[in-house]
Design a protein around this motif. Sequence first.
Motif, PDB file in Angstrom:
ATOM      1  N   ALA A 164       0.873  -0.999   0.133  1.00 22.74           N
ATOM      2  CA  ALA A 164       0.082  -0.139   0.021  1.00 22.74           C
ATOM      3  C   ALA A 164       0.867   1.379   0.086  1.00 22.74           C
ATOM      4  CB  ALA A 164      -0.904  -0.565   0.964  1.00 22.74           C
ATOM      5  N   SER A 165       1.737   1.481   0.848  1.00 18.58           N
ATOM      6  CA  SER A 165       3.007   2.548   1.057  1.00 18.58           C
ATOM      7  C   SER A 165       3.318   2.258  -0.459  1.00 18.58           C
ATOM      8  CB  SER A 165       3.778   2.672   2.044  1.00 18.58           C
ATOM      9  OG  SER A 165       4.588   1.479   1.833  1.00 18.58           O
ATOM     10  N   GLN A 166       3.485   1.932  -1.749  1.00 20.85           N
ATOM     11  CA  GLN A 166       4.450   1.456  -2.461  1.00 20.85           C
ATOM     12  C   GLN A 166       3.300   2.679  -3.791  1.00 20.85           C
ATOM     13  OE1 GLN A 166       6.137  -1.680  -2.618  1.00 20.85           O
ATOM     14  NE2 GLN A 166       7.732  -1.198  -3.724  1.00 20.85           N
ATOM     15  N   LEU A 167       1.998   1.818  -3.349  1.00 19.21           N
ATOM     16  CA  LEU A 167       0.497   2.679  -4.567  1.00 19.21           C
ATOM     17  C   LEU A 167       0.724   3.788  -4.162  1.00 19.21           C
ATOM     18  CD1 LEU A 167      -0.339   1.518  -6.510  1.00 19.21           C
ATOM     19  CD2 LEU A 167      -2.978   1.004  -5.061  1.00 19.21           C
ATOM     20  N   THR A 168       0.466   4.326  -3.122  1.00 22.46           N
ATOM     21  CA  THR A 168       0.821   5.155  -2.649  1.00 22.46           C
ATOM     22  C   THR A 168       2.111   6.749  -2.453  1.00 22.46           C
ATOM     23  OG1 THR A 168       0.924   5.131  -0.198  1.00 22.46           O
ATOM     24  CG2 THR A 168      -1.476   5.336  -0.924  1.00 22.46           C
TER      25      THR A 168
ATOM     26  N   PRO B 239       4.565   9.256  -4.599  1.00 27.85           N
ATOM     27  CA  PRO B 239       4.197   9.548  -5.419  1.00 27.85           C
ATOM     28  C   PRO B 239       5.444   9.417  -6.374  1.00 27.85           C
ATOM     29  CG  PRO B 239       4.430  10.807  -3.493  1.00 27.85           C
ATOM     30  CD  PRO B 239       4.321  10.235  -3.548  1.00 27.85           C
ATOM     31  N   ASN B 240       6.610   8.703  -5.931  1.00 27.74           N
ATOM     32  CA  ASN B 240       7.239   8.035  -6.985  1.00 27.74           C
ATOM     33  C   ASN B 240       7.979   7.304  -7.902  1.00 27.74           C
ATOM     34  OD1 ASN B 240       8.908  11.047  -6.527  1.00 27.74           O
ATOM     35  ND2 ASN B 240       9.717   9.715  -3.993  1.00 27.74           N
ATOM     36  N   LEU B 241       6.128   6.082  -7.215  1.00 28.67           N
ATOM     37  CA  LEU B 241       5.801   4.846  -8.006  1.00 28.67           C
ATOM     38  C   LEU B 241       6.505   4.789  -9.494  1.00 28.67           C
ATOM     39  CD1 LEU B 241       5.043   2.321  -7.151  1.00 28.67           C
ATOM     40  CD2 LEU B 241       2.735   2.157  -7.633  1.00 28.67           C
ATOM     41  N   ILE B 242       5.468   5.590  -9.660  1.00 32.69           N
ATOM     42  CA  ILE B 242       5.296   5.736 -11.688  1.00 32.69           C
ATOM     43  C   ILE B 242       7.101   6.636 -12.405  1.00 32.69           C
ATOM     44  CG2 ILE B 242       4.168   6.642 -13.811  1.00 32.69           C
ATOM     45  CD1 ILE B 242       2.190   5.448 -11.440  1.00 32.69           C
ATOM     46  N   ASP B 243       7.231   7.341 -11.998  1.00 31.42           N
ATOM     47  CA  ASP B 243       9.046   7.544 -11.806  1.00 31.42           C
ATOM     48  C   ASP B 243       9.425   6.132 -11.920  1.00 31.42           C
ATOM     49  OD1 ASP B 243       8.405  10.079 -13.187  1.00 31.42           O
ATOM     50  OD2 ASP B 243       8.549  10.791 -11.085  1.00 31.42           O
ATOM     51  N   GLU B 244       9.241   5.835 -10.018  1.00 29.06           N
ATOM     52  CA  GLU B 244      10.680   4.717 -10.569  1.00 29.06           C
ATOM     53  C   GLU B 244      10.345   3.602 -11.434  1.00 29.06           C
ATOM     54  OE1 GLU B 244      10.955   2.124  -6.244  1.00 29.06           O
ATOM     55  OE2 GLU B 244       9.972   3.967  -5.951  1.00 29.06           O
ATOM     56  N   VAL B 245       8.801   2.787 -11.709  1.00 30.33           N
ATOM     57  CA  VAL B 245       8.732   1.713 -12.074  1.00 30.33           C
ATOM     58  C   VAL B 245       9.478   1.859 -13.834  1.00 30.33           C
ATOM     59  CG1 VAL B 245       7.255   0.339 -13.167  1.00 30.33           C
ATOM     60  CG2 VAL B 245       7.165   0.843 -11.171  1.00 30.33           C
ATOM     61  N   ARG B 246       9.725   3.505 -13.655  1.00 29.32           N
ATOM     62  CA  ARG B 246       9.779   4.215 -15.366  1.00 29.32           C
ATOM     63  C   ARG B 246      11.469   3.743 -15.752  1.00 29.32           C
ATOM     64  NH1 ARG B 246       8.438   9.327 -15.494  1.00 29.32           N
ATOM     65  NH2 ARG B 246       6.294   9.104 -16.691  1.00 29.32           N
ATOM     66  N   GLU B 247      12.252   4.201 -14.453  1.00 30.82           N
ATOM     67  CA  GLU B 247      13.285   4.373 -14.223  1.00 30.82           C
ATOM     68  C   GLU B 247      13.364   2.890 -14.105  1.00 30.82           C
ATOM     69  OE1 GLU B 247      14.727   6.847 -11.270  1.00 30.82           O
ATOM     70  OE2 GLU B 247      13.539   8.559 -12.649  1.00 30.82           O
TER      71      GLU B 247
ATOM     72  N   VAL C  67      -3.433   5.841 -10.329  1.00 38.27           N
ATOM     73  CA  VAL C  67      -1.734   4.952 -10.363  1.00 38.27           C
ATOM     74  C   VAL C  67      -1.485   3.868 -10.965  1.00 38.27           C
ATOM     75  CG1 VAL C  67      -0.439   4.091  -8.966  1.00 38.27           C
ATOM     76  CG2 VAL C  67      -1.517   6.380  -7.703  1.00 38.27           C
ATOM     77  N   LEU C  68      -2.772   2.877 -11.223  1.00 33.73           N
ATOM     78  CA  LEU C  68      -2.838   1.851 -11.918  1.00 33.73           C
ATOM     79  C   LEU C  68      -2.606   2.376 -13.410  1.00 33.73           C
ATOM     80  CD1 LEU C  68      -5.278  -0.969  -9.918  1.00 33.73           C
ATOM     81  CD2 LEU C  68      -1.868  -0.563 -10.315  1.00 33.73           C
ATOM     82  N   SER C  69      -3.663   2.675 -13.876  1.00 31.51           N
ATOM     83  CA  SER C  69      -4.012   3.505 -15.503  1.00 31.51           C
ATOM     84  C   SER C  69      -2.784   4.213 -15.571  1.00 31.51           C
ATOM     85  CB  SER C  69      -4.751   4.676 -15.489  1.00 31.51           C
ATOM     86  OG  SER C  69      -6.170   4.335 -14.773  1.00 31.51           O
TER      87      SER C  69
ATOM     88  N   PRO D  46      -8.448  -1.361 -14.060  1.00 31.76           N
ATOM     89  CA  PRO D  46      -7.535  -2.030 -15.482  1.00 31.76           C
ATOM     90  C   PRO D  46      -6.732  -2.670 -14.727  1.00 31.76           C
ATOM     91  CG  PRO D  46      -5.983   0.050 -14.479  1.00 31.76           C
ATOM     92  CD  PRO D  46      -6.923   0.055 -13.395  1.00 31.76           C
ATOM     93  N   VAL D  47      -7.783  -4.138 -14.601  1.00 33.81           N
ATOM     94  CA  VAL D  47      -6.092  -5.065 -14.267  1.00 33.81           C
ATOM     95  C   VAL D  47      -6.465  -5.983 -15.274  1.00 33.81           C
ATOM     96  CG1 VAL D  47      -6.683  -6.907 -12.318  1.00 33.81           C
ATOM     97  CG2 VAL D  47      -6.631  -4.884 -11.440  1.00 33.81           C
TER      98      VAL D  47
END
Length: 278
Positions: free
Chosen positions: A120-124, A126-134, A165-167, A195-196
């Motif tokens: 949960a703390s990863q999903l919330t 705000p850096n998650l998207i950038d982190e996954v992209r990087e 976030v999932l989108s 979007p699962v």
Amino acid sequence: AKRDGGGVARRFDPVLFAKAEQRRLAEQDLMRGLEAGEFEVHYQPIVDLDQGGITVGVEALVRWRHPEKGLVPPALFLDLAEQLGQVPRLGGWVLEEACRQALTWQDRHPGFEMNVNLSASQLTNPNLIDEVREVLERTGLPPRDLVLELTESVALTDLVESARVLSQLKELGVRIALDDFGTGFSSLSHLSTLPVDVVKIDRSFVQAMPETGGASVAEAVLHIARTFNLSPVAEGVEDAGQAERLKDLGAGRAQGYHFARPMPAIGVTELLDKQSAE
Ligand code: C2E
Ligand code: CA
Ligand code: CA
Ligand code: CA
């Protein structure tokens, strides 16, 4: 007994004291372990039931290689790590390690999939998207071969925010799996709004399947998966009978001790070598 300002007598409670002390030591030990890099990622094979049980991917599962306690399972440290705010950092490390590892297997097995758990703390975060992209950029793993797993309870706490976030994650090309699927049935009506791509059928349903066939919750959950056009993975398959029945029910993919336990990366490499030699 001591007296505080309010004049209330407080006795020294040895049990409470011992508990607080234990907790303090556990926190210290965990922070030390994180600092010292004592964590490892193990991998549990995910097999294709329709292709004779060949391994088509793995789930990354974190472990703590403790200098005195040996290999510690996540159930014994993740909650504390979460309370200490360390899960986003630890999870980020797991993600990168797993993606790097996946790429070495893809050399010989194109399309080999890597599943990584998100808390949960990863999903919330705000850096998650950038982190996954990087991580995808740094490692070169094809995004479609990364599956991010989150539990229903995590995804449905804040449905609107989760969907957003999932989108964004899906725009990166990664796939999303709902973990422990079926354990949060109250939220079923919301399923179509997220979007699962994949649902992981909780092992409680697999283990409750009747020996002789007949109706089961597992079957009902598989039906729901099909209705929502989601690929199912059955979790916690522990014997050949369960594997056979799941295959007949069209589960497609499965994971569990019957096929393989979580293992260090080298174990998966050996398994894949053996598999391609067959
Ligand atoms: P999960 O995501 O549901 O992972 C599956 C768990 O079931 C794993 O436990 C796995 O070892 C266990 N398992 C697999 N096959 C069988 C089987 O046939 N029978 C039984 N009884 N159990 C089986 P593990 O590795 O102890 O992980 C427990 C939980 O800790 C995971 O449940 C997941 O929620 C969490 N976790 C593990 N690694 C990570 C991570 O890197 N990040 C986050 N956020 N959570 C993690
Ligand atoms: Ca999982
Ligand atoms: Ca699960
Ligand atoms: Ca679980």
